[in-house]
Design a protein around this motif. Structure first.
Motif, mmCIF file in Angstrom:
data_model
loop_
_atom_site.group_PDB
_atom_site.id
_atom_site.type_symbol
_atom_site.label_atom_id
_atom_site.label_comp_id
_atom_site.label_asym_id
_atom_site.label_seq_id
_atom_site.Cartn_x
_atom_site.Cartn_y
_atom_site.Cartn_z
ATOM 1 N N HIS A 52 -34.966 27.558 -62.655
ATOM 2 C CA HIS A 52 -35.275 28.879 -62.117
ATOM 3 C C HIS A 52 -36.455 28.780 -61.152
ATOM 4 N N LYS A 53 -36.600 29.804 -60.325
ATOM 5 C CA LYS A 53 -37.756 29.918 -59.439
ATOM 6 C C LYS A 53 -38.099 31.394 -59.297
ATOM 7 N N LEU A 54 -39.301 31.668 -58.813
ATOM 8 C CA LEU A 54 -39.710 33.033 -58.517
ATOM 9 C C LEU A 54 -39.435 33.290 -57.042
ATOM 10 N N THR A 63 -36.882 36.631 -60.802
ATOM 11 C CA THR A 63 -36.697 35.289 -61.333
ATOM 12 C C THR A 63 -35.262 34.883 -61.034
ATOM 13 N N ALA A 64 -35.108 33.963 -60.103
ATOM 14 C CA ALA A 64 -33.772 33.486 -59.741
ATOM 15 C C ALA A 64 -33.344 32.452 -60.769
ATOM 16 N N SER A 80 -40.496 31.745 -51.708
ATOM 17 C CA SER A 80 -39.946 31.040 -52.860
ATOM 18 C C SER A 80 -41.069 30.286 -53.561
ATOM 19 N N GLU A 81 -41.164 30.474 -54.854
ATOM 20 C CA GLU A 81 -42.198 29.800 -55.639
ATOM 21 C C GLU A 81 -41.523 28.943 -56.702
ATOM 22 N N PHE A 82 -41.524 27.642 -56.473
ATOM 23 C CA PHE A 82 -40.924 26.712 -57.426
ATOM 24 C C PHE A 82 -41.977 26.372 -58.476
ATOM 25 N N VAL A 83 -41.686 26.715 -59.711
ATOM 26 C CA VAL A 83 -42.671 26.574 -60.782
ATOM 27 C C VAL A 83 -42.297 25.395 -61.675
#
Length: 287
Positions: A52-54, A63-64, A80-83
Motif C-alpha cells: 500500500h501507499k498514501l 490509502t491505495a 505519492s508517499e511510499f511508506v
C-alpha cells in the motif's frame, strides 16, 4: 522537475504496454520509501496488487491498497508517499484517452446532451469480476502477440463495462460523462490554478477542453494579452517578491514559480526588470 505521468514513461520499458501513440497500461513496483509529485496527463485507473501507499490528492489522503480501485481524471496533481510498511508495493495502471472514452460512451449508448461536472477522482470497491480482470490483464506484460494493441483496446472497453455493471454504476457513468461531455472550463480559472506549475500552453489548453488555437483566442479576449506573456509576467512578479522578502536561492525560487530551466528564468527576469535576480536582491538589500 515536475513528473508528467504517464507522459514521461519510457516506451521501451518491458513493464509498459504501448499503443502506436500512447501508453495503455503499466505495471509498477516500488521497493523503497519516498515521496513523488506527479501531474496526471491521461485519465488513469489504479489497481493495487500488493502492499500500500498514501496518495494525497488536493486536501484528501487515500490509502491505495488491494480491494479498491482509484480512477483519476487527467489534469490533477498527486503526491505519492511510499511508506516502509507498504513495501513491497505493486500496482497495475491503465490509461484512457479522451478519444477512447468518447467513442466508448457513444458506441454503448451512454452519450448525453446534459451538462455533467466530473469529479477529479473516484474511489471504487473491487469485486470478483474486477479481480479476475486484473489477474488476466497482467498476463499480457512481456508477451509478443499479433494484434496486441487491438486486444488491449478491447480489454479497456471490457473494464469500463465491468465498472458500469456494478453497484456504483451511476457514479461511474457520471464520472465518465463528466469527462467527455463536461463544458470547457474557464481559461482564467485553468491558468490561475496551474500558474506556478511548469505546464505548456498545449497542456493548459487540453485541461480547459479546448484546442490550442481556441485557448489562445479565448484567453486573449478575456485578458487582452497573449497567455504566455501574461503567465510569465505573473510568475516573474511572484519570483521578484520572493527574492526581495525571503532568503531562498535563485534556483529554488525559479522552480517554485514554474520555471524548470534556471538560465531561461534568469534571462527573462533580466529582460523584464533590466537586472539579474541576484543583482535585484542585492539592490533591495542596500536600499
Amino acid at each position: 522537475m515536475l513528473l508528467r505521468f504517464p507522459q514521461s514513461i519510457d516506451k521501451c520499458d518491458e513493464d509498459v504496454l504501448q499503443s502506436a501513440t500512447v501508453p495503455i497500461a503499466r505495471y509498477r513496483q516500488a521497493t523503497a520509501a519516498g515521496r513523488r509529485t506527479s501531474f496526471i496527463t491521461e485519465h488513469t485507473l489504479l489497481f493495487v496488487l500488493q502492499g500500500h501507499k498514501l496518495l494525497h490528492i488536493g486536501d484528501q489522503t487515500y490509502t491505495a491498497e488491494a480491494g479498491h480501485l482509484l480512477f483519476m481524471k487527467r489534469g490533477i496533481y498527486t503526491l505519492s508517499e511510499f511508506v516502509p510498511g507498504g513495501l513491497d508495493y505493486q500496482v497495475l495502471l491503465l490509461f484512457f484517452t479522451d478519444d477512447l472514452l468518447k467513442k466508448f460512451l457513444h458506441n454503448y449508448g451512454f452519450a448525453t446532451t446534459k451538462t455533467v461536472t466530473a469529479a477529479t477522482h473516484l474511489v471504487l470497491p473491487s469485486n470478483e469480476l474486477l479481480d479476475s480482470f486484473k489477474t488476466q490483464f497482467m498476463e499480457y506484460f512481456g508477451k509478443r502477440i499479433d494484434g496486441l494493441e487491438s486486444i488491449l483496446q478491447l480489454k479497456q472497453q471490457e473494464l469500463l463495462l465491468l465498472l458500469l455493471s456494478g453497484p456504483q454504476r451511476q457514479e461511474v457513468l457520471a464520472f465518465l460523462q463528466g469527462i467527455v461531455f463536461g463544458q470547457p472550463l474557464d481559461v482564467g480559472y485553468i491558468v490561475k490554478t496551474h500558474l506556478f506549475q511548469p505546464l505548456t500552453l498545449e497542456e493548459l489548453a487540453k485541461l480547459s477542453g479546448r484546442s490550442l488555437a481556441s485557448f489562445k483566442r479565448d484567453f486573449q479576449q478575456q485578458f487582452r494579452c497573449p497567455p504566455k506573456k501574461w503567465i510569465n509576467e505573473q510568475r516573474l512578479a511572484h519570483a521578484r517578491m520572493l527574492l526581495q522578502h525571503t532568503d531562498k536561492q535563485v534556483a529554488e525560487i525559479a522552480l517554485e514559480c514554474g520555471f524548470e530551466n534556471i538560465p531561461h528564468f534568469i534571462r527573462i527576469f533580466k529582460q523584464e526588470y533590466g537586472i539579474t535576480p541576484n543583482a535585484d536582491r542585492a539592490k533591495k538589500a542596500i536600499v
